[in-house]
Scaffold this active site. Structure first.
Site, mmCIF file in Angstrom:
data_model
loop_
_atom_site.group_PDB
_atom_site.id
_atom_site.type_symbol
_atom_site.label_atom_id
_atom_site.label_comp_id
_atom_site.label_asym_id
_atom_site.label_seq_id
_atom_site.Cartn_x
_atom_site.Cartn_y
_atom_site.Cartn_z
ATOM 1 N N LYS A 66 43.018 97.216 12.129
ATOM 2 C CA LYS A 66 42.847 98.530 11.291
ATOM 3 C C LYS A 66 41.463 99.112 11.744
ATOM 4 O O LYS A 66 40.613 98.346 11.764
ATOM 5 C CB LYS A 66 42.887 98.329 9.866
ATOM 6 C CG LYS A 66 42.651 99.421 8.904
ATOM 7 C CD LYS A 66 44.070 100.043 8.352
ATOM 8 C CE LYS A 66 43.930 101.461 7.821
ATOM 9 N NZ LYS A 66 44.072 102.532 9.029
ATOM 10 N N LYS A 90 34.490 94.628 7.742
ATOM 11 C CA LYS A 90 34.485 95.726 6.893
ATOM 12 C C LYS A 90 35.787 95.515 5.827
ATOM 13 O O LYS A 90 35.788 95.777 4.437
ATOM 14 C CB LYS A 90 34.579 97.100 7.316
ATOM 15 C CG LYS A 90 34.257 98.180 6.288
ATOM 16 C CD LYS A 90 34.194 99.476 7.009
ATOM 17 C CE LYS A 90 33.352 99.511 8.063
ATOM 18 N NZ LYS A 90 33.172 100.987 8.989
ATOM 19 N N LYS A 102 39.698 99.301 16.568
ATOM 20 C CA LYS A 102 39.217 100.568 16.797
ATOM 21 C C LYS A 102 39.511 101.252 17.936
ATOM 22 O O LYS A 102 39.867 100.760 18.824
ATOM 23 C CB LYS A 102 37.662 100.481 16.800
ATOM 24 C CG LYS A 102 36.780 101.885 16.535
ATOM 25 C CD LYS A 102 36.631 101.863 14.842
ATOM 26 C CE LYS A 102 36.373 103.517 14.798
ATOM 27 N NZ LYS A 102 35.709 103.384 13.301
ATOM 28 N N THR A 186 35.484 107.833 1.815
ATOM 29 C CA THR A 186 34.002 106.993 2.486
ATOM 30 C C THR A 186 32.953 107.247 1.637
ATOM 31 O O THR A 186 32.141 106.486 1.468
ATOM 32 C CB THR A 186 33.998 107.471 3.827
ATOM 33 O OG1 THR A 186 35.383 107.350 4.435
ATOM 34 C CG2 THR A 186 33.018 106.725 4.645
ATOM 35 N N ASN A 216 32.995 114.967 7.940
ATOM 36 C CA ASN A 216 33.774 114.573 6.885
ATOM 37 C C ASN A 216 32.773 113.650 5.992
ATOM 38 O O ASN A 216 32.890 113.971 4.775
ATOM 39 C CB ASN A 216 34.957 113.833 7.468
ATOM 40 C CG ASN A 216 35.834 113.180 6.414
ATOM 41 O OD1 ASN A 216 35.638 111.912 5.801
ATOM 42 N ND2 ASN A 216 36.686 113.967 5.671
#
Ligand code: NAD
Length: 405
Positions: A66, A90, A102, A186, A216
């Site tokens: 992910k 994470k 990633k 986030t 963002n």
């Protein structure tokens, strides 16, 4: 400064504090799989250009790979490798059933039209279709990618594979498989972590905040801190930085940037050099842009009492040592910005079971997970008298090692 070297150095510093099997450490040092592709795009002028695209699947011991997809001119395989290792850690810190990966493309998307960006997104999804999927690898947005491009990728993937779950990409638009709360997750997660730690560091509403990056993550963090009574005194994006020690009117600045695409023309602020933001005189520093911003060169000049890493990899290991010696806590990226992947995981779950959760449910689950991880990491840091980064790495690595058994 090679981000993957930094990530490996962080790994070594954490593993030196606990007896992990050598084979486990070696596994963490090496991504499971790396895919590099060349993506052909027909440009608006009719010419064909080729862009280098990447997917690094670091580890899936705890669930499907992910991690986001970044479109950036400086993106390269080492950066994507580093980001993929941080994703493995994470997801483990957050306690969600995912691994780490990633993706990226080396491109200056500012030079592309919207149609060209969409073509690049389609091209990336086409090139990676064999290695991604709801049970294999679930990408999401990162720098210069967004819900619209995730929707384009989702469509392209469905066209190629026939998979209609919409669970292969997260960070999609709400109404097209996206989750309520994902856009803010986030930054909100970062605020929850900060809020759980702040008393310990004598910080309270009214304290001043400087933020590097106004996309963002940084833009929404500014809104959230402002809404909770903090004084956001300086912010920057890749082109400009502005300050107002009495506090910037953040909702007005967000509206201005949305309308014009720039800070230029905004009143009641003073324009300063963007390089001043990291050492700005504010109680809380939030790097929310890119890697290697807090280094041995500027760590001694930092005035903040606490650093909340919403960007990935903003602090080098050398700077970590300087800040630890100076007693300035660094809330590490793998904890501070884990809210994004947490709600991405919620989105994936909702897609797989055909549900749509309310924003309150999403935020409550997010808050519970982030508070629990913060508590565990603080306890480890205290017990071992170490920094929060090593403590966060240790929590993640212990969970990952458990998954090998
Ligand atoms: P974004 O593209 O929306 O925004 C990036 C912002 O940083 C922009 O305002 C840009 O102008 C600014 N910027 C770029 N380079 C800069 C520089 N050198 N100095 C100052 N500003 C600069 O990206 P984002 O999604 O907000 O991501 C920001 C960071 O947060 C990245 O490190 C990303 O990996 C990390 N992150 C993002 C998410 C997410 O959910 N989007 C989750 C976890 C971590």
């Amino acid at each position: 400064m090679n981000p993957f070297k930094n990530a490996l150095s962080q790994l070594a510093r954490a593993t030196s504090l606990h007896q992990f099997p050598a084979s486990f450490i070696e596994r963490m040092q090496h991504p499971d799989r790396e895919v590099t592709v060349s993506i052909p795009i027909v440009m608006d002028d009719g010419s064909t250009k080729f862009f280098e695209g990447y997917r690094v699947q670091h580890n899936n011991l705890r669930g499907p790979y992910k991690g986001g997809i970044r479109f950036h001119p400086e993106t390269n395989i080492d950066e994507v490798r580093a980001l993929s290792l941080w994703m493995t850690l994470k997801t483990a810190v957050a306690g969600v059933p995912m691994g780490g990966g990633k993706g990226g493309v080396t491109v200056n998307s500012r030079e592309l039209s919207l149609r060209e960006q969409e073509a690049l997104a389609r091209g990336w999804a086409r090139a990676m279709a064999d290695v991604i999927g709801p049970k294999k690898d679930v990408p999401a947005p990162d720098m210069n990618t967004n819900p619209h491009l995730m929707d384009i990728m989702t469509e392209e993937y469905a066209k190629i594979t026939g998979d209609t779950t919409r669970a292969t990409f997260t960070g999609k638009p709400v109404g097209k498989g996206g989750s309520l709360g994902r856009e803010r997750a986030t930054s909100l997660g970062g605020f929850v972590v900060f809020d759980a730690l702040r008393e310990q560091y004598n910080l309270a509403p009214g304290a001043s905040v400087a933020i590097q990056g106004f996309g963002n993550v940084g833009g929404i963090a500014a809104e959230i801190f402002h809404a909770h009574g903090y004084k956001v005194v300086a912010v920057s994006d890749s082109r400009h930085a502005v300050k107002n020690d009495a506090g910037i009117d953040i909702p007005a600045l967000v509206a201005h940037k949305k309308a014009t695409g720039t800070f230029e023309g905004f009143e009641d602020v003073t324009f300063i050099d963007p390089s001043e933001i990291i050492t700005y005189n504010a109680d809380i520093l939030i790097p929310a842009a890119t890697e290697n911003q807090i280094t041995a060169e500027n760590a001694n000049d930092i005035k903040a009492q606490l650093i909340l890493e919403l960007a990935n990899g903003p602090t080098t290991p050398e700077a970590d040592d300087i800040l630890f010696a100076r007693g300035i806590p660094v809330v590490p990226d793998i904890l501070a910005n884990a809210g994004g992947v947490t709600v991405s995981t919620f989105e994936w779950e909702q897609n797989l079971i055909g549900e749509a959760w309310s924003e309150d449910v999403v935020n409550e689950r997010l808050t519970n997970l982030m508070q629990a991880s913060t508590k565990e990491i603080t306890a480890i840091a205290k017990e071992l008298n170490t920094d929060l980064r090593r403590a966060a790495f240790l929590l993640a690595l212990k969970r990952l090692e458990e998954a090998t058994r």
